[in-house]
Scaffold this motif. Structure first.
Motif, short mmCIF file in Angstrom:
data_model
loop_
_atom_site.label_atom_id
_atom_site.label_comp_id
_atom_site.label_asym_id
_atom_site.label_seq_id
_atom_site.Cartn_x
_atom_site.Cartn_y
_atom_site.Cartn_z
N LYS A 35 0.83 -1.21 0.00
CA LYS A 35 0.00 0.00 0.00
C LYS A 35 0.86 1.26 0.00
O LYS A 35 0.59 2.21 -0.73
N SER A 58 -4.51 11.28 2.39
CA SER A 58 -4.77 10.61 3.66
C SER A 58 -4.13 9.24 3.59
O SER A 58 -4.75 8.27 3.12
N GLU A 60 -3.30 7.18 5.98
CA GLU A 60 -3.91 6.16 6.85
C GLU A 60 -5.19 5.60 6.27
O GLU A 60 -5.54 4.45 6.51
N HIS A 61 -5.90 6.36 5.46
CA HIS A 61 -7.11 5.87 4.79
C HIS A 61 -6.82 5.38 3.37
O HIS A 61 -7.70 4.82 2.72
N GLY A 62 -5.63 5.65 2.86
CA GLY A 62 -5.25 5.22 1.53
C GLY A 62 -5.95 5.99 0.43
O GLY A 62 -6.32 5.40 -0.58
N GLU A 63 -6.14 7.29 0.62
CA GLU A 63 -6.85 8.09 -0.38
C GLU A 63 -6.06 9.33 -0.77
O GLU A 63 -5.41 9.96 0.06
N SER A 65 -6.89 12.88 -3.13
CA SER A 65 -7.84 13.63 -3.94
C SER A 65 -7.04 14.61 -4.80
O SER A 65 -6.13 15.28 -4.31
N THR A 79 -8.16 5.57 -4.47
CA THR A 79 -8.21 4.78 -3.24
C THR A 79 -7.29 3.58 -3.38
O THR A 79 -7.38 2.84 -4.36
N ILE A 81 -6.00 0.13 -1.40
CA ILE A 81 -6.31 -0.80 -0.32
C ILE A 81 -5.43 -2.03 -0.46
O ILE A 81 -5.39 -2.65 -1.53
#
Length: 126
Positions: A35, A58, A60-63, A65, A79, A81
């Motif tokens: 990841k 982000s 920690e959220h793997g996003e 924008s 995203t 994951i």
């Protein structure tokens, strides 16, 4: 592919990938990487391109924008994951900014361009 799905593809201004998407080109892609490496590669590609401007990251959220600035403007959410060790999924969601409620498949084309760019950098799991 049904007629309704075909019309939706071209007469919509939003497209996103998914694991069981009816359009094979918009199915989730899996890569043989971690990841963190996938996030770093995406961030590096977006930073080094004049066509993109990173909005937010982000980890920690793997996003990520991103705003696409060339041609029609679009808002992209990537995203990342990690499904299992060295099996990482990357999905994209693209919304085209326009006065009309349709983009004639532009968001789908942009997703396909993003995936082809990622496929050159990361080993794809088929």
């Amino acid at each position: 592919m049904s007629i309704g799905n075909m019309l939706k593809k071209y007469f919509n201004k939003h497209a996103e990938t998914g694991e069981k998407h009816w359009d094979e080109t918009l199915r989730t892609h899996y890569y043989k990487t971690s990841k963190d490496k996938a996030m770093a590669m995406l961030e590096n590609n977006f930073k080094n391109s004049a066509e993109f401007e990173i909005n937010a990251i982000s980890a920690e959220h793997g996003e990520l924008s991103v705003v696409y600035k060339k041609g029609k403007k679009a808002f992209i959410v990537a995203t990342v994951i990690m499904v299992r060790p060295y099996n990482t999924a990357i999905d994209f969601s693209v919304t085209t900014e326009s006065l009309l409620p349709i983009d004639f498949g532009y968001s789908t084309k942009l997703i396909n361009q993003l995936y082809s760019q990622v496929n050159r950098e990361l080993p794809l799991i088929k």
